[in-house]
Design an enzyme around this catalytic site. Structure first.
Site, short mmCIF file in Angstrom:
data_model
loop_
_atom_site.label_atom_id
_atom_site.label_comp_id
_atom_site.label_asym_id
_atom_site.label_seq_id
_atom_site.Cartn_x
_atom_site.Cartn_y
_atom_site.Cartn_z
N GLU A 79 -20.63 34.41 -24.49
CA GLU A 79 -20.26 34.77 -25.87
C GLU A 79 -20.31 36.28 -26.08
O GLU A 79 -19.45 36.86 -26.74
CB GLU A 79 -21.20 34.08 -26.88
CG GLU A 79 -21.09 32.56 -26.93
CD GLU A 79 -19.80 32.06 -27.56
OE1 GLU A 79 -18.98 32.88 -28.02
OE2 GLU A 79 -19.60 30.83 -27.59
N ARG A 138 -16.88 38.37 -26.95
CA ARG A 138 -16.80 38.95 -28.30
C ARG A 138 -17.11 40.45 -28.29
O ARG A 138 -16.34 41.25 -28.81
CB ARG A 138 -17.78 38.24 -29.25
CG ARG A 138 -17.44 36.77 -29.42
CD ARG A 138 -18.34 36.11 -30.45
NE ARG A 138 -18.30 34.66 -30.27
CZ ARG A 138 -18.24 33.78 -31.26
NH1 ARG A 138 -18.23 34.16 -32.50
NH2 ARG A 138 -18.22 32.49 -31.00
N ASP A 197 -11.96 25.10 -20.79
CA ASP A 197 -10.74 25.76 -21.26
C ASP A 197 -10.44 27.18 -20.73
O ASP A 197 -9.47 27.41 -20.00
CB ASP A 197 -10.70 25.77 -22.81
CG ASP A 197 -12.03 26.20 -23.46
OD1 ASP A 197 -12.95 26.59 -22.75
OD2 ASP A 197 -12.12 26.15 -24.71
N GLU A 205 -6.79 28.43 -31.91
CA GLU A 205 -5.98 28.10 -30.72
C GLU A 205 -4.55 27.65 -31.01
O GLU A 205 -3.61 28.09 -30.35
CB GLU A 205 -6.71 27.06 -29.85
CG GLU A 205 -7.87 27.62 -29.05
CD GLU A 205 -9.15 27.87 -29.85
OE1 GLU A 205 -9.17 27.50 -31.05
OE2 GLU A 205 -10.11 28.43 -29.30
C1 DMJ Z 1 -13.57 31.73 -29.34
O1 DMJ Z 1 -14.84 32.25 -29.24
C2 DMJ Z 1 -12.81 31.84 -28.04
O2 DMJ Z 1 -11.44 31.66 -28.28
C3 DMJ Z 1 -13.29 30.87 -27.01
O3 DMJ Z 1 -12.51 30.92 -25.84
C4 DMJ Z 1 -13.26 29.46 -27.55
N1 DMJ Z 1 -13.92 29.34 -28.82
C5 DMJ Z 1 -13.66 30.31 -29.85
C6 DMJ Z 1 -12.52 29.98 -30.78
O4 DMJ Z 1 -12.32 28.67 -31.03
#
Ligand code: DMJ
Length: 460
Positions: A124, A128, A251, A367
């Site tokens: 995270e 971010r 993902d 997404e």
């Molecule tokens: C974000 O922090 C990123 O896109 C991550 O890959 C998946 N989750 C969230 C958004 O849904």
């Protein structure tokens, strides 16, 4: 004229100029008015960004995230790592909110310190904060942002000190101590864009090497059918959960195989992406009456374990579009759109055979909008702008609050919950804004979005 009205006028002028240019060829009134409407929509998105940002400034200034119902704040680890300001800064720059961007950059540079005795999630914090600092550095040219990124990168490096080279889930920013051996492909394999770019920009190869080794070690543990599972132990290298899917926990591992090639021109990534995509199309893809889906299977046997998909999975049409498979990309996005219109907004998880919600709630996720943005970029089909309009209308209708925007705890009852994740400003509103912008603001041949929508330019 204040900053906001100045930008409204500039935006409309740009749209009219674009319309005028288009009008030099065959004039089509419908095209002209569609462009002006699109430009107005971009400005509305920018107004909504300001609404959410002003709520953050009023009730959560200097903290990680706004609580949009109680009008308070939340810090992930007890002390603030300025999650929302760092995540939102490049969106402000792209939206031309120059004064806000300057103040936010000052706030970050004066106050953000990574010298904290806290265990943070490597994944995270990388997507971010490291991603946000790198893109804002590239967009602003301010070296102090790169220094912050370099300092953060150094503090995250101990996470990779496992016997396999795959990172522990948590690392202490001050002591370098690590925690949690059980991890998953997304947390292990979604680091290369940020660490790789940090190497390119600082001239220190170690970041690239560590993130690349983690990715390759993970890929090497795929099953004979070419699939990865949902859980793996980073010390033993053994799978702890064999379920294979494209949802949360896996993902962005796939996303970074493709984007590692596109951004860093890493041939191994290209090879790993192509073989993984072939396995996904062979085992996970399923044509049903509700459309094209990529549902879960067992990584070893390839047998189907369910018919589930969700809000996070909707990044995949965008990946397919980026990879050049516009046919599957269009069909997959259409399937997700059907679900969005069925429920009025998108459930966190649903069964695509029964169209029943499996996990209720909507976390203000980007997404499905991100995929519409890519599809529009590659096809110029106005259908995706119309799609964007319906996403934006739902957001305003169900998630807007007095202080900002709130996630939904139930999409059936449309009940709000007290959270506004930082990615709402980094991703959701950014992709909507870019989707509606009349002229391309970013050249996808020159840059790649990290998984948190931070654009990174290949300018090294
Ligand atoms: C974000 O922090 C990123 O896109 C991550 O890959 C998946 N989750 C969230 C958004 O849904």
């Amino acid at each position: 004229m204040n900053q906001s009205s100045r930008h409204v006028v500039i935006g409309l002028l740009l749209a009219l100029l674009a319309s005028a240019r288009a009008a030099q060829s065959p004039p089509r009134n419908a095209d002209v008015s569609a462009r002006v409407q699109t430009s107005e929509a971009a400005l509305q998105v920018r107004d909504e960004f300001l609404h959410a940002w002003n709520g953050y400034k009023k009730y959560a200034w200097g903290h990680d995230e706004l609580r949009p119902l109680s009008k308070t704040y939340h810090d992930w680890y007890g002390v603030s790592l300025y999650m929302t300001p760092v995540d939102a800064l490049d969106t402000m720059i792209l939206m031309g909110l120059d004064d806000e961007a300057a103040k936010t950059k000052d706030l970050i540079i004066k106050n953000l310190s990574f010298d904290q005795d806290i265990y943070v999630k490597n994944f995270e914090i990388t997507i971010r904060l490291l991603g946000g600092l790198l893109s804002s550095y590239q967009l602003s040219g301010d070296q102090r942002l790169l220094s912050l990124a370099d300092d953060l990168g150094t503090r995250l490096l101990p996470a990779f000190r496992s016997p396999t080279g795959m990172p522990y889930m948590y690392v202490n920013l001050k002591t370098g101590a690590v925690r949690e051996t059980k991890s998953n492909p997304a947390e292990i394999g979604t680091l290369l864009l940020e660490f790789g770019s940090l190497s390119k920009l600082t001239g220190k190869p170690i970041y690239y090497e560590k993130a690349k080794r983690a990715l390759v070690e993970l890929y090497n543990r795929r099953s004979p059918s070419g699939l990865v599972g949902s859980g793996i132990d980073v010390e033993t290298g053994k799978w702890t959960d064999p379920e294979s899917h494209i949802s949360g926990g896996i993902d962005s591992y796939y996303e970074y195989l493709l984007k590692g090639w596109l951004l860093l021109h890493d041939e191994d990534c290209n090879r790993m992406w192509n073989s993984s995509l072939a396995a996904l199309n062979k085992y996970l893809a399923e044509e049903t009456t509700s459309g094209l889906w990529y549902g879960p299977v067992n990584m070893n046997t390839g047998e189907r374990t369910g018919h589930f998909s969700g809000a996070l999975d909707a990044f995949f049409p965008g990946e397919l579009a980026l990879a050049g498979d516009l046919g599957r990309a269009r069909r997959s996005e259409e399937s997700f759109y059907k679900v969005w219109t069925h429920f009025g907004v998108e459930p966190e998880e649903f069964n695509y055979s029964t169209m029943k919600i499996a996990y209720d709630g909507y976390e203000l996720r980007p997404e499905i909008i991100e995929s519409a943005y890519y599809l529009h970029q590659f096809t110029q089909d106005p259908h995706y702008v119309q799609m964007g309009r319906s996403f934006f209308d739902s957001l305003i209708k169900y998630c807007r609050t007095e202080a900002g925007y709130a996630s939904l705890s139930s999409i059936e009852k449309k009940t709000q919950k007290d959270e506004m994740p930082s990615f709402f400003l980094a991703e959701t509103l950014k992709y909507l804004y870019l989707l509606f912008s009349p002229s391309p603001k970013l050249d996808l041949n020159q840059m790649v979005f990290n998984t948190e929508a931070h654009p990174i330019r290949r300018n090294w």
